[in-house]
Design a protein around this motif. Structure first.
Motif, PDB file in Angstrom:
ATOM      1  N   GLU A  89       0.825  -1.210   0.000  1.00 21.51           N
ATOM      2  CA  GLU A  89       0.000   0.000   0.000  1.00 21.51           C
ATOM      3  C   GLU A  89       0.861   1.262   0.000  1.00 21.51           C
ATOM      4  O   GLU A  89       0.547   2.239  -0.680  1.00 21.51           O
ATOM      5  CB  GLU A  89      -0.890  -0.028   1.236  1.00 21.51           C
ATOM      6  CG  GLU A  89      -1.914   1.033   1.294  1.00 21.51           C
ATOM      7  CD  GLU A  89      -2.779   0.888   2.538  1.00 21.51           C
ATOM      8  OE1 GLU A  89      -3.288   1.917   2.988  1.00 21.51           O
ATOM      9  OE2 GLU A  89      -2.938  -0.243   3.049  1.00 21.51           O
ATOM     10  N   CYS A  90       1.955   1.259   0.743  1.00 21.18           N
ATOM     11  CA  CYS A  90       2.867   2.409   0.759  1.00 21.18           C
ATOM     12  C   CYS A  90       3.509   2.637  -0.602  1.00 21.18           C
ATOM     13  O   CYS A  90       3.659   3.791  -1.039  1.00 21.18           O
ATOM     14  CB  CYS A  90       3.955   2.221   1.820  1.00 21.18           C
ATOM     15  SG  CYS A  90       3.370   2.494   3.483  1.00 21.18           S
ATOM     16  N   ILE A  91       3.876   1.564  -1.277  1.00 23.89           N
ATOM     17  CA  ILE A  91       4.438   1.692  -2.626  1.00 23.89           C
ATOM     18  C   ILE A  91       3.410   2.325  -3.558  1.00 23.89           C
ATOM     19  O   ILE A  91       3.712   3.237  -4.330  1.00 23.89           O
ATOM     20  CB  ILE A  91       4.907   0.319  -3.148  1.00 23.89           C
ATOM     21  CG1 ILE A  91       6.109  -0.162  -2.332  1.00 23.89           C
ATOM     22  CG2 ILE A  91       5.242   0.381  -4.635  1.00 23.89           C
ATOM     23  CD1 ILE A  91       6.477  -1.604  -2.582  1.00 23.89           C
ATOM     24  N   GLY A  92       2.167   1.862  -3.481  1.00 21.63           N
ATOM     25  CA  GLY A  92       1.114   2.441  -4.296  1.00 21.63           C
ATOM     26  C   GLY A  92       0.831   3.891  -3.939  1.00 21.63           C
ATOM     27  O   GLY A  92       0.620   4.729  -4.814  1.00 21.63           O
ATOM     28  N   PHE A  93       0.849   4.204  -2.642  1.00 23.83           N
ATOM     29  CA  PHE A  93       0.611   5.579  -2.188  1.00 23.83           C
ATOM     30  C   PHE A  93       1.690   6.512  -2.724  1.00 23.83           C
ATOM     31  O   PHE A  93       1.392   7.614  -3.193  1.00 23.83           O
ATOM     32  CB  PHE A  93       0.571   5.613  -0.661  1.00 23.83           C
ATOM     33  CG  PHE A  93       0.174   6.941  -0.098  1.00 23.83           C
ATOM     34  CD1 PHE A  93      -1.158   7.279   0.018  1.00 23.83           C
ATOM     35  CD2 PHE A  93       1.131   7.864   0.300  1.00 23.83           C
ATOM     36  CE1 PHE A  93      -1.537   8.509   0.530  1.00 23.83           C
ATOM     37  CE2 PHE A  93       0.769   9.093   0.808  1.00 23.83           C
ATOM     38  CZ  PHE A  93      -0.576   9.419   0.927  1.00 23.83           C
TER      39      PHE A  93
END
Length: 138
Positions: A89-93
């Protein structure tokens, strides 16, 4: 520019989403808090910029990888794979919202206390590298 009542609620929900996500991380990746933070963040974003603009933002072709990582991370968090889901999720964010970091950094530099801290030599260099902005020393 003034915010409508729905946009004010959206700012609040987005802020609470960030707070619950932070609490979920601090409390050893608590799946319930992370899921609630994701739900509040997405709901607040929809209220803040509108449903149509949110759909357009997440479905742009050059942001598709970020969207898939962000939604896949949320799905993994909901399936109780919290640590892996949070990383994805952090990579996507970062892929989705990374272009906003220089704008946020410039806004924070204009605040009284935070701005003076961010303008310290070592912190300024690190903040510029993290935000991806290049400012020449004048």
């Amino acid at each position: 520019m003034f915010l409508t009542d729905l946009q004010k609620i959206g700012v609040g929900l987005t802020s609470f989403g960030g707070l619950f996500t932070l609490l979920g991380v601090v409390l050893f990746f608590d799946a319930s808090l992370l899921a609630l933070g994701n739900l509040l963040f997405l709901t607040g974003l929809v209220l803040l910029i509108g449903l149509q603009k949110t759909v357009v933002f997440f479905t742009r072709p050059y942001k598709l990888r970020g969207t898939l990582c962000f939604l896949g991370g949320i799905t993994l968090v909901l399936l109780k794979y919290t640590f892996i889901g949070f990383i994805v999720e952090c990579i996507g964010f970062l892929n989705l919202f990374g272009s906003f970091f220089p704008v946020i950094l410039n806004f924070l530099r204009q605040l009284p206390v935070i701005g003076s801290v961010l303008n310290l030599p070592l912190i300024s260099t690190v903040a510029n590298k993290l935000a991806g902005s290049r400012q020449s020393p004048v």
